[in-house]
Design a protein around this motif. Structure first.
Motif, short mmCIF file in Angstrom:
data_model
loop_
_atom_site.label_atom_id
_atom_site.label_comp_id
_atom_site.label_asym_id
_atom_site.label_seq_id
_atom_site.Cartn_x
_atom_site.Cartn_y
_atom_site.Cartn_z
N GLY A 65 45.00 82.77 3.69
CA GLY A 65 43.83 82.13 4.28
C GLY A 65 42.57 82.93 4.08
N HIS A 69 44.15 81.19 -3.81
CA HIS A 69 43.02 81.85 -3.15
C HIS A 69 42.13 82.45 -4.23
CE1 HIS A 69 45.95 81.49 0.04
NE2 HIS A 69 45.16 82.03 0.93
N VAL A 103 47.58 69.73 6.06
CA VAL A 103 46.83 70.12 4.87
C VAL A 103 47.15 69.18 3.71
CG1 VAL A 103 46.63 71.93 3.11
CG2 VAL A 103 46.57 72.53 5.54
N THR A 161 42.52 71.44 3.35
CA THR A 161 42.45 72.66 4.15
C THR A 161 41.33 72.62 5.18
OG1 THR A 161 41.17 73.65 2.36
CG2 THR A 161 43.51 74.19 2.45
N ALA A 192 40.90 74.16 9.25
CA ALA A 192 40.19 75.44 9.17
C ALA A 192 39.86 76.02 10.54
CB ALA A 192 38.91 75.27 8.35
N ILE A 212 38.42 78.91 4.37
CA ILE A 212 39.67 78.14 4.42
C ILE A 212 39.50 76.83 3.67
CG2 ILE A 212 41.25 76.85 5.92
CD1 ILE A 212 41.83 79.66 6.35
N SER A 256 44.57 73.25 -1.56
CA SER A 256 45.37 72.65 -0.47
C SER A 256 46.87 72.76 -0.74
CB SER A 256 44.98 71.19 -0.26
OG SER A 256 43.66 71.08 0.19
N PHE A 273 48.00 76.40 -0.29
CA PHE A 273 47.93 76.80 1.11
C PHE A 273 49.10 76.20 1.89
CE2 PHE A 273 46.45 76.60 5.51
CZ PHE A 273 45.99 77.89 5.70
N ALA A 274 49.37 74.92 1.66
CA ALA A 274 50.48 74.26 2.35
C ALA A 274 51.81 74.90 1.98
CB ALA A 274 50.49 72.77 2.03
N CYS A 307 52.11 78.11 3.83
CA CYS A 307 52.45 77.81 5.23
C CYS A 307 53.95 77.58 5.38
CB CYS A 307 51.70 76.57 5.71
SG CYS A 307 49.95 76.80 6.03
#
Length: 255
Positions: free
Chosen positions: A26, A53, A132, A137, A141, A168, A173, A176-177, A180
């Motif tokens: 993040g 990222h 997400v 995202t 956030a 964020i 997306s 990031f997912a 997670c």
């Protein structure tokens, strides 16, 4: 298993010993900016961005913590960094625990910041991942950043909190997912006792994500460890209390 060529940056004297800094997911490598002055005088500092990222590639998931750790290990091997000191925060700390347990000759001294041996079920990262994937995202956030700072920090430095919130929204997306999901199932209790490096574990007194008890349990599982709690900060302790964190890093790593 396809490894990802992570975005990285090197700062500090070219021939000095290397310190690797691994951020929480993040955030990008810039989260370590406050610590650079304390480290770059005597160390070469290597910073990285996780998958999705910055400009690090974002391959289709799912991901595992092992794969994310191997991304980092592969970068070290590519540059011929056979033994480094390392600092990891949040997910970054978990990746270093994996490396320390599975490639123990790679890591010298360690600092694990706002970390835990396993992800608490209350974090509900699976739900965040679903949101997400459905809405991007930016939709999560504010929720994700809320536990990163104390209310006092939000009042004193609202631009800092806003900057991380906007950050964020700029992340990939899908990546990031997938991270997670990987974090949701993370349980390293079986690995912690294999960490042989001298280790400093740092918790933040007001961290609602991983209160100091989690850091204490992590430190208790590592043979050669020291535990510190930093007052006046939440999860992103290195941003909220930069001077104290920099002092702890320099004390443990620059010796």
């Amino acid at each position: 298993m396809a490894l990802v060529p992570l975005q990285y940056r090197l700062d500090g004297p070219r021939h000095a010993p290397v310190v690797l800094l691994v951020p929480p997911f993040g955030t990008t490598m810039s989260v370590w900016d406050p610590q650079l002055p304390a480290l770059t005088g005597q160390r070469r500092v290597l910073r990285i961005d996780h998958r999705g990222h910055g400009v690090s590639p974002a391959p289709k998931g799912p991901y595992t913590v092992e794969e994310l750790a191997l991304d980092v290990l592969h970068l070290l091997e590519e540059h011929g960094f056979s033994r480094v000191c390392a600092v990891g925060a949040g997910l970054g700390a978990s990746l270093l625990v994996w490396i320390a347990a599975n490639a123990p000759r790679t890591l010298d001294r360690l600092v694990l910041v706002t970390a835990a041996p396993r992800t608490p079920e209350s974090h509900d990262w699976g739900r965040v991942a679903s949101e997400v994937r459905a809405s991007g995202t930016a939709a999560v956030a504010e929720e994700v950043v809320l536990p990163w700072f104390t209310p006092g920090m939000a009042e004193r430095r609202p631009e800092v909190v806003e900057g991380f919130t906007e950050g964020i929204g700029a992340l990939d997306s899908g990546a990031f997912a997938s991270i997670c999901d990987a974090v949701a199932d993370m349980d390293q209790r079986h690995l912690v006792s294999a960490v042989r490096s001298p280790t400093l574990v740092v918790s933040a007194a007001h961290d609602p994500l991983l209160p100091p008890g989690h850091g204490r349990r992590l430190a208790d599982g590592i043979g050669d460890s020291r535990f510190e709690v930093v007052d006046g900060a939440a999860h992103l302790v290195g941003v909220e209390r930069p001077e104290r964190v920099s002092e702890l890093l320099a004390e443990h790593l620059v010796h």
